[in-house]
Design a protein around this motif. Structure first.
Motif, PDB file in Angstrom:
ATOM      1  N   ASN A  14      27.018  25.335   2.377  1.00  0.00           N
ATOM      2  CA  ASN A  14      25.756  24.800   1.899  1.00  0.00           C
ATOM      3  C   ASN A  14      25.868  23.915   0.679  1.00  0.00           C
ATOM      4  O   ASN A  14      24.845  23.549   0.112  1.00  0.00           O
ATOM      5  CB  ASN A  14      24.773  25.949   1.617  1.00  0.00           C
ATOM      6  CG  ASN A  14      25.414  27.023   0.782  1.00  0.00           C
ATOM      7  OD1 ASN A  14      26.256  26.711  -0.057  1.00  0.00           O
ATOM      8  ND2 ASN A  14      25.045  28.274   1.001  1.00  0.00           N
ATOM      9  N   ILE A  16      26.388  20.337  -0.892  1.00  0.00           N
ATOM     10  CA  ILE A  16      26.361  18.947  -0.438  1.00  0.00           C
ATOM     11  C   ILE A  16      27.648  18.286  -0.850  1.00  0.00           C
ATOM     12  O   ILE A  16      28.611  18.357  -0.140  1.00  0.00           O
ATOM     13  CB  ILE A  16      25.109  18.232  -0.962  1.00  0.00           C
ATOM     14  CG1 ILE A  16      25.061  16.822  -0.425  1.00  0.00           C
ATOM     15  CG2 ILE A  16      24.941  18.293  -2.403  1.00  0.00           C
ATOM     16  CD1 ILE A  16      23.736  16.136  -0.666  1.00  0.00           C
ATOM     17  N   ASN A 245      17.508  24.387   5.387  1.00  0.00           N
ATOM     18  CA  ASN A 245      16.562  23.495   6.051  1.00  0.00           C
ATOM     19  C   ASN A 245      15.118  23.942   5.834  1.00  0.00           C
ATOM     20  O   ASN A 245      14.222  23.109   5.674  1.00  0.00           O
ATOM     21  CB  ASN A 245      16.868  23.416   7.548  1.00  0.00           C
ATOM     22  CG  ASN A 245      18.187  22.719   7.824  1.00  0.00           C
ATOM     23  OD1 ASN A 245      18.553  21.775   7.135  1.00  0.00           O
ATOM     24  ND2 ASN A 245      18.918  23.201   8.829  1.00  0.00           N
ATOM     25  N   ASN A 248      13.988  22.944   2.354  1.00  0.00           N
ATOM     26  CA  ASN A 248      13.695  21.515   2.316  1.00  0.00           C
ATOM     27  C   ASN A 248      12.351  21.212   2.972  1.00  0.00           C
ATOM     28  O   ASN A 248      11.565  20.414   2.456  1.00  0.00           O
ATOM     29  CB  ASN A 248      14.806  20.744   3.033  1.00  0.00           C
ATOM     30  CG  ASN A 248      14.497  19.268   3.142  1.00  0.00           C
ATOM     31  OD1 ASN A 248      14.445  18.546   2.154  1.00  0.00           O
ATOM     32  ND2 ASN A 248      14.261  18.805   4.368  1.00  0.00           N
ATOM     33  N   HIS A 289      18.856  17.371  -0.048  1.00  0.00           N
ATOM     34  CA  HIS A 289      18.988  17.857   1.319  1.00  0.00           C
ATOM     35  C   HIS A 289      19.321  16.714   2.269  1.00  0.00           C
ATOM     36  O   HIS A 289      20.171  16.851   3.160  1.00  0.00           O
ATOM     37  CB  HIS A 289      17.693  18.541   1.772  1.00  0.00           C
ATOM     38  CG  HIS A 289      17.746  19.037   3.187  1.00  0.00           C
ATOM     39  ND1 HIS A 289      17.383  18.252   4.262  1.00  0.00           N
ATOM     40  CD2 HIS A 289      18.153  20.232   3.700  1.00  0.00           C
ATOM     41  CE1 HIS A 289      17.542  18.939   5.385  1.00  0.00           C
ATOM     42  NE2 HIS A 289      18.013  20.142   5.064  1.00  0.00           N
ATOM     43  N   ALA A 290      18.670  15.582   2.097  1.00  0.00           N
ATOM     44  CA  ALA A 290      18.920  14.435   2.971  1.00  0.00           C
ATOM     45  C   ALA A 290      20.375  13.987   2.890  1.00  0.00           C
ATOM     46  O   ALA A 290      20.988  13.649   3.913  1.00  0.00           O
ATOM     47  CB  ALA A 290      17.991  13.280   2.604  1.00  0.00           C
ATOM     48  N   HIS A 292      22.858  15.878   2.096  1.00  0.00           N
ATOM     49  CA  HIS A 292      23.665  16.927   2.721  1.00  0.00           C
ATOM     50  C   HIS A 292      23.845  16.621   4.205  1.00  0.00           C
ATOM     51  O   HIS A 292      24.906  16.890   4.773  1.00  0.00           O
ATOM     52  CB  HIS A 292      22.981  18.282   2.542  1.00  0.00           C
ATOM     53  CG  HIS A 292      23.701  19.428   3.180  1.00  0.00           C
ATOM     54  ND1 HIS A 292      24.823  20.001   2.623  1.00  0.00           N
ATOM     55  CD2 HIS A 292      23.467  20.111   4.317  1.00  0.00           C
ATOM     56  CE1 HIS A 292      25.243  20.994   3.389  1.00  0.00           C
ATOM     57  NE2 HIS A 292      24.441  21.077   4.428  1.00  0.00           N
ATOM     58  N   GLN A 293      22.817  16.024   4.815  1.00  0.00           N
ATOM     59  CA  GLN A 293      22.893  15.691   6.227  1.00  0.00           C
ATOM     60  C   GLN A 293      23.733  14.436   6.479  1.00  0.00           C
ATOM     61  O   GLN A 293      24.243  14.225   7.573  1.00  0.00           O
ATOM     62  CB  GLN A 293      21.471  15.474   6.785  1.00  0.00           C
ATOM     63  CG  GLN A 293      20.482  16.575   6.472  1.00  0.00           C
ATOM     64  CD  GLN A 293      20.978  17.947   6.895  1.00  0.00           C
ATOM     65  OE1 GLN A 293      21.427  18.117   8.029  1.00  0.00           O
ATOM     66  NE2 GLN A 293      20.921  18.927   6.000  1.00  0.00           N
ATOM     67  N   ASN A 294      23.855  13.586   5.464  1.00  0.00           N
ATOM     68  CA  ASN A 294      24.582  12.333   5.624  1.00  0.00           C
ATOM     69  C   ASN A 294      25.510  12.119   4.427  1.00  0.00           C
ATOM     70  O   ASN A 294      25.253  11.276   3.566  1.00  0.00           O
ATOM     71  CB  ASN A 294      23.589  11.167   5.748  1.00  0.00           C
ATOM     72  CG  ASN A 294      24.274   9.850   6.032  1.00  0.00           C
ATOM     73  OD1 ASN A 294      25.435   9.817   6.442  1.00  0.00           O
ATOM     74  ND2 ASN A 294      23.571   8.756   5.802  1.00  0.00           N
TER      75      ASN A 294
END
Length: 446
Positions: A14, A16, A245, A248, A289-290, A292-294
């Motif tokens: 978890n 980033i 998630n 977020n 969070h965003a 972390h996804q990219n």
């Protein structure tokens, strides 16, 4: 106590990217890997072959220089300090450089012990001699509010909560704990009309800090607020979830609520002068969070968001002066290697701050170590900001300051020390510090 369910540890599941110019998340499995300073573009390794410099097509830069010339200049334009001396640091040789600067940044490799003592003494000097009244921290805005509250109040339970949130990070060390305690002690010694303020402008790396900061803006009795928002406020205060998630999604929901046209005035009355701060904290958690996804866009977008956050706090205090200790990656006034722009470069480019109003002071290291938080805080030799031994002459002090823009300085005409994309060294920084023999920081254990 902070709700542990909102404490996202810095592990492979978890975290980033806790990017400080030392580590990165590899593709696919996101395992952390140490940078190889010989092969990666984010290495800030010093140029050892000084007589052969690239960039000869740039008219500002000369292409060769004798090594002895550099050594002689450094010896004649430096002064030493010691951490073993109980006296305050005398930084008067740098007074001309400090004058009229709005932002002064120290660039470090995180997790090395001497950094913390150096940081504290520089801040005290700038406070006493140059009117600096803000500590600009590499922490989220919400975390900065919590740290500032501790510094102003001495709430020890709050301090424990802060370090619980920092557990497993570069900030969760005994030396950083002692530094925060020392900042509190220094603030206590100041007159009531001249206290300093700690502010954070990084992404909100620990969501628990963002939630806790917002909750502290609210009264315990929610009946004080308009009926139209009581339920949403009660939901926010009681929210607990350890799913990244879901947290977020809740941040997005709450941000939409406080901006809803029919409710915005009620929320502005509820949060008062803190309304925009609540927006900022939520935006920074959502951005974290965003990214972390990219993770590929993490570095550039993080620096962009820090720039926005800097603009926010400078608009809050348009005449204040700021000092802070950051990872060296963040403080360059021009681009290094192939890295994206630092937030300082972006802030200068966008007019948030004038270039001449910023003083960047990187630290280079000799025979020094940092605590590798991704290997159980193992003591690890610092290589990414290592000072070349062939530039050392009769060196014995643990801390040495160097001025690069004096008469006949080779740094005014050459690109030395860093792999800069344009210009000469003094376009990036005009002073630097060499630390010798610093031990790795140690993990804080309560």
């Amino acid at each position: 106590m902070v709700d542990a369910s909102l404490h996202f540890q810095n592990d492979a599941k978890n975290e980033i990217i806790d990017f400080y110019g030392l580590i990165f998340a590899a593709k696919g499995n996101r395992k952390y890997t140490h940078l190889n300073p010989k092969s990666t573009f984010l290495s800030f390794s010093l140029i050892l072959g000084i007589s052969i410099l690239w960039g000869c097509d740039q008219k500002e830069r000369k292409v060769s220089i004798d090594e002895n010339t550099v050594i002689s200049y450094l010896d004649n334009n430096s002064f030493a300090l010691s951490t073993s001396d109980s006296k305050p640091f005398d930084l008067s040789p740098l007074d001309d450089s400090f004058k009229r600067k709005r932002i002064i940044l120290l660039g470090e490799v995180h997790g090395s012990q001497i950094n913390e003592k150096l940081d504290l003494e520089i801040f005290k000097y700038l406070y006493q001699k140059h009117g600096v009244r803000h500590y600009l921290g590499e922490s989220g805005y919400g975390m900065g509010l919590l740290i500032n509250e501790y510094i102003q109040t001495g709430d020890e339970q709050l301090l424990k909560s802060i370090f619980q949130l920092w557990s497993g990070t570069f900030s969760g060390t005994q030396q950083n704990y002692e530094r925060i305690k020392a900042l509190r002690a220094f603030n206590v010694s100041l007159p009531s009309y001249a206290k300093f303020k700690y502010v954070g402008i990084d992404l909100e790396q620990q969501f628990g800090a963002g939630f806790l900061a917002i909750k502290r803006f609210l009264f315990d009795d929610l009946n004080y607020y308009d009926k139209s928002i009581r339920q949403a406020l009660a939901s926010f205060v009681s929210f607990q979830n350890n799913n990244f998630n879901s947290v977020n999604a809740y941040c997005q929901y709450f941000l939409q609520q406080i901006r809803k046209e029919s409710l915005v005035e009620s929320y502005k009355r509820a949060f008062g002068k803190h309304y925009q701060e609540v927006e900022l904290i939520l935006e920074n958690m959502i951005m974290r969070h965003a990214l972390h996804q990219n993770p590929k866009s993490y570095i550039a977008k993080r620096e962009n968001q820090i720039t926005e956050n800097l603009d926010f706090i400078m608009n809050q205090d348009p005449i204040g002066n700021f000092y802070g200790k950051w990872g060296a990656f963040h403080i360059w006034k021009n681009n290094v290697g192939n890295q994206p722009s630092s937030f300082i470069k972006l802030a200068i480019k966008r007019g948030v701050i004038n270039k001449d109003d910023v003083l960047s002071i990187p630290i280079f290291y000799s025979n020094s170590y940092y605590a590798d938080k991704n290997s159980d805080f193992r003591s690890t030799s610092i290589s990414s900001m290592a000072f070349p031994e062939n530039l050392t002459s009769n060196e014995t002090s643990s801390i040495k300051f160097y001025r690069l823009n004096e008469e006949s300085s080779p740094f005014l005409e050459h690109m030395l020390l860093i792999e800069g994309e344009e210009g000469v060294v003094t376009d990036y920084f005009t002073e630097f510090i060499k630390i010798s023999g610093s031990k790795a920081a140690t993990r804080l254990i309560f």
